[in-house]
Design an enzyme around this catalytic site. Structure first.
Site, short mmCIF file in Angstrom:
data_model
loop_
_atom_site.label_atom_id
_atom_site.label_comp_id
_atom_site.label_asym_id
_atom_site.label_seq_id
_atom_site.Cartn_x
_atom_site.Cartn_y
_atom_site.Cartn_z
N ASP A 225 0.87 -1.18 0.00
CA ASP A 225 0.00 0.00 0.00
C ASP A 225 0.91 1.23 0.00
O ASP A 225 2.13 1.14 0.17
CB ASP A 225 -0.98 0.00 1.18
CG ASP A 225 -2.17 0.92 0.91
OD1 ASP A 225 -2.12 1.68 -0.08
OD2 ASP A 225 -3.16 0.88 1.67
N TRP A 226 0.29 2.38 -0.20
CA TRP A 226 1.03 3.64 -0.38
C TRP A 226 2.02 3.86 0.78
O TRP A 226 1.60 4.02 1.92
CB TRP A 226 0.04 4.80 -0.46
CG TRP A 226 0.66 6.15 -0.62
CD1 TRP A 226 1.39 6.83 0.32
CD2 TRP A 226 0.63 6.97 -1.78
NE1 TRP A 226 1.81 8.03 -0.19
CE2 TRP A 226 1.35 8.15 -1.48
CE3 TRP A 226 0.06 6.85 -3.06
CZ2 TRP A 226 1.51 9.19 -2.39
CZ3 TRP A 226 0.22 7.88 -3.96
CH2 TRP A 226 0.94 9.04 -3.63
#
Ligand code: BGC
Length: 741
Positions: free
Chosen positions: A270-271
């Protein structure tokens, strides 16, 4: 390209080039040709990162995207195309109800069709991979991201995860893969692996502690369903899982996902989640974070330089074998190849098609159906449907708002939405409208995608708005009141401690109720709320979630009775916030409480009920349905014999309107070696019946539906007695028993 070509390409690439394939850059890096200064490059990407990157996030628009791809490939030493990925969650331009609303629809065929619409629209705009579906199980409505999930049930979530993947990618072929080259299909990414929905206290990004049994039996099935449907990519989650960050968790990624489930697609962080392992204090610095992530199995680093800045030295130092990087790169190249990017790096990007497909009538019609089926009627004291539209006044801040889509609809324009007022006008309503108040003065200014709903307090303005609405309400026969949570109050980083609506909207409801008791509340929300007062002051409550582009038309279809509401709650609506998490599939306690039992030493609250205000699976209709007793095709299943039982009911529409009903089957393992939920949804079917019409609905019970993680940590069914319930909510007592012998 043939596989040997991909292998040859990999052999020819330098280590730097290979690491580049594992780098995902934010789209802002490409906004102007390779501009590397200023706020858009807050993560300090280098010119080399931009030349060698493997994928990019959030760039859309066929023309722009083709230009970027062309320039990029010219500079890349092996001319390897980027993959364009984006958060297309419940629609690209034509917006469908938020996933929680789609869960309420209990109609996976509509979700699959909606996913296809999104794929067709976004692929015309050049996007090749969606960060969707989110298969996180959610039980705590304080968590803002419950709106991105289909709710609290593992089976429901599994069905919807599968439907989304098949809608985006197409169904798997004989080779076990979907044909991603097909026009209008995109690769899917199931997220957030794993257990992100169990963030403690509903606070986003917070710690997750789950026993291995709870993880496997309740939280993992929906991700696994996506993997079985052939999902091409998986995204890690931000949270700790039993004290190990999900993005550095070899047990989750290598043992469960790859070894047990056989997933051979791409794993993306994820980011910035790799870098955040430093904040979790399990990695001393970004280099150690990169070490943990690559070892645990993360292929692509989303938007940090952890891999780009450190993998090379980790390999030189002999801490990471180059073969680990090669494996990851091969998976990325294979994905590009399956998307057909080596032959056509622009895939379906097409400016002309963008003009004709986006928001076309056909797409809007799908969104309208999906929206009207998602609405849940929680209360109706004979006021709906509206026989006479004319005497109704439309009041509330959502009445003429285009902001009726969820927080992740980052490519949507509010001007494209059909507002509630417009929808009602099209249905012939000529009455008057008043906002009554602004959307909110309590909540922050800017949400995801730059959504702006907040306005400053202004007493004179607020009084004028309120008085205008009250004048209208006094004269009207009925009031359609549009209130609820704003788009920006839900979604990522939008956890809330109070399950209420903005105070000025609540004031509006109270004041309107003083002058007109005939209130039909249209509740806009991205999460279950405490509805005690709202329900008490309303004659009818229709939960419309964040319905999307066609919200106004769908609302008018349901208010006028053209469609009967057929949604069911995919998540329990609590009595109050102190009760959360509250969900139907809980365990039995040692001290069971029956309402009315005066015993103090039982599992109960002293001041509030145990039961939620509205349970999972509940939702009213304009018609009435009679469901017969459950009849079973036999009374015994034999362990390991592969036999099945049919549980059947006859459903009869005894009301006066054609309507849809969701028939739900729950199973209960009466006694087992480890505790099991009081009941679990294992099947459902949405049927449509005309007045007086009846239909037999049958569910097949198989041994694998009885399986769970037993006291020996093995997944299997155990002999003994079971109860099957069939009804139209999770509270049904319509049941029969059978034995697994
Ligand atoms: C979210 C993901 C999303 C990603 C890319 C993250 O903040 O958690 O769900 O896909 O950003 O935008």
């Amino acid at each position: 390209m043939v596989q040997s070509g991909i292998i040859r390409l990999l052999e020819e690439m330098t280590l730097k080039e290979k690491i580049g394939q594992l780098q995902q850059l934010p789209g802002s890096c490409f906004e102007e040709d390779f501009v590397l200064t200023g706020p858009e490059n807050f993560m300090n990407f280098t010119e080399e990162d931009l030349i060698l990157a493997g994928s990019v996030l959030s760039i859309t628009g066929a023309g722009k995207l083709k230009g970027i791809q062309k320039r990029f490939m010219e500079k890349h030493p092996h001319h390897i195309p980027l993959i364009f990925m984006a958060d297309v969650i419940n629609g690209y331009k034509t917006i469908f109800p938020i996933p929680l609303g789609q869960g309420a629809g209990f109609n996976p065929a509509l979700t699959e069709a909606g996913a296809r619409v999104a794929a067709r629209e976004a692929s015309a705009a050049g996007i090749q991979l969606f960060f969707s579906p989110m298969a996180d199980l959610v039980r705590d409505p304080r968590w803002g991201r419950v709106m991105e999930s289909t709710g609290e049930d593992p089976y429901l979530n599994s069905v919807f995860a599968r439907a989304s993947v098949e809608g985006y990618q197409g169904k798997k072929g004989r080779d076990g893969r979907a044909d991603l080259k097909r026009k209008g299909s995109v690769a899917a990414c199931v997220k957030h692996f794993a257990g992100y929905g169990a963030a403690m206290a509903g606070r986003d990004y917070n710690t997750v502690e789950l026993s291995e049994r709870t993880l496997r039996d309740e939280y993992l099935p929906a991700y696994q369903a996506a993997v079985e449907a052939g999902v091409e990519t998986v995204m890690t989650s931000f949270n700790l899982m039993n004290r190990i960050p999900a993005s550095g968790n070899a047990h989750l990624m290598r043992e469960i996902l790859r070894e047990e489930w056989g997933f051979d697609g791409v794993l993306i962080s994820d980011w910035a989640a790799i870098g955040e392992m430093v904040n979790h204090r399990v990695a001393e610095n970004e280099k150690e974070a990169a070490f943990l992530a690559i070892r645990a199995g993360v292929d692509i680093d989303m938007c940090t330089r952890c891999y780009a800045g450190n993998l090379e030295s980790l390999i030189e130092e002999g801490r990471v074998p180059e073969s680990l990087v090669d494996e990851a790169v091969l998976r990325v190249l294979n994905l590009k190849n399956r998307l057909g990017l080596f032959e056509d790096p622009y895939k379906d990007a097409d400016e002309e098609e963008e003009k004709t497909i986006l928001l076309c009538e056909e797409n809007r019609a799908e969104a309208r159906k999906a929206a009207s089926e998602s609405f849940v009627l929680l209360k109706n004291e004979g006021i709906l449907p509206l026989e006479d539209l004319e005497d109704a006044a439309l009041i509330g801040p959502f009445a003429d708002s285009g902001m009726i889509y969820g927080a992740w609809s980052i490519f949507a324009e509010k001007e494209d939405s059909v507002t509630i007022e417009e929808g009602l006008r099209k249905a012939g309503w000529k009455g008057r409208m008043a906002a009554g108040c602004v959307l909110s003065t309590d909540y922050p200014k800017v949400g995801m995608g730059g959504a702006q709903c907040f306005v400053e307090k202004d007493e004179a303005r607020d009084e004028k708005l309120l008085n205008g609405a009250l004048k209208l309400a006094k004269k009207a026969g009925k009031v359609i009141l549009t209130i609820g949570e704003l788009n920006i109050m839900t979604g990522e980083a939008s956890s809330r401690g109070m399950l209420d609506i903005p105070s000025m909207q609540m004031k509006l409801l109270r004041k309107v109720a003083e002058v007109n008791p005939n209130i039909i509340t249209l509740l806009f929300t991205g999460r279950p709320l405490d509805l005690r007062e709202i329900a008490a002051l309303s004659k009818a409550v229709l939960v419309v979630w964040q319905p999307g582009t066609e919200g106004g038309n769908a609302v008018s279809d349901v208010l006028t009775g053209k469609e009967s509401p057929s949604g069911k709650l995919p998540m329990s609506f609590p009595y109050c916030v102190g009760q959360v998490p509250v969900f139907y599939n809980e365990m039995s306690t040692g001290r069971h409480y029956e309402p009315g039992n005066p015993d103090q030493f039982v599992s109960r609250y002293a001041d509030i009920p145990n039961a939620p205000l509205y349970p999972f699976g509940f939702g009213l209709s304009y018609s009435k349905f009679e469901i017969s007793e459950v009849s079973l095709s036999g009374d015994t299943l034999h362990l390991g014999a592969g036999d099945v039982l049919q549980a059947s009911v006859t459903v009869r529409n005894t009301g006066s309107r054609e309507a849809k009903e969701v028939v739900q089957m729950y199973l209960r393992d009466d006694v087992s070696s480890t505790a099991r939920p009081v009941r679990e949804l294992k099947g459902f079917e949405k049927i449509s019946l005309k007045p007086g019409e009846e239909r037999k609905v049958s569910f097949t019970i198989r041994e694998e539906m009885l399986a769970f993680t037993g006291s020996d940590d093995r997944r299997r069914a155990e002999k003994g007695s079971f109860t099957v319930y069939v009804g139209n909510s999770s509270e049904t007592e319509n049941s029969a028993g059978f034995i697994l012998s």
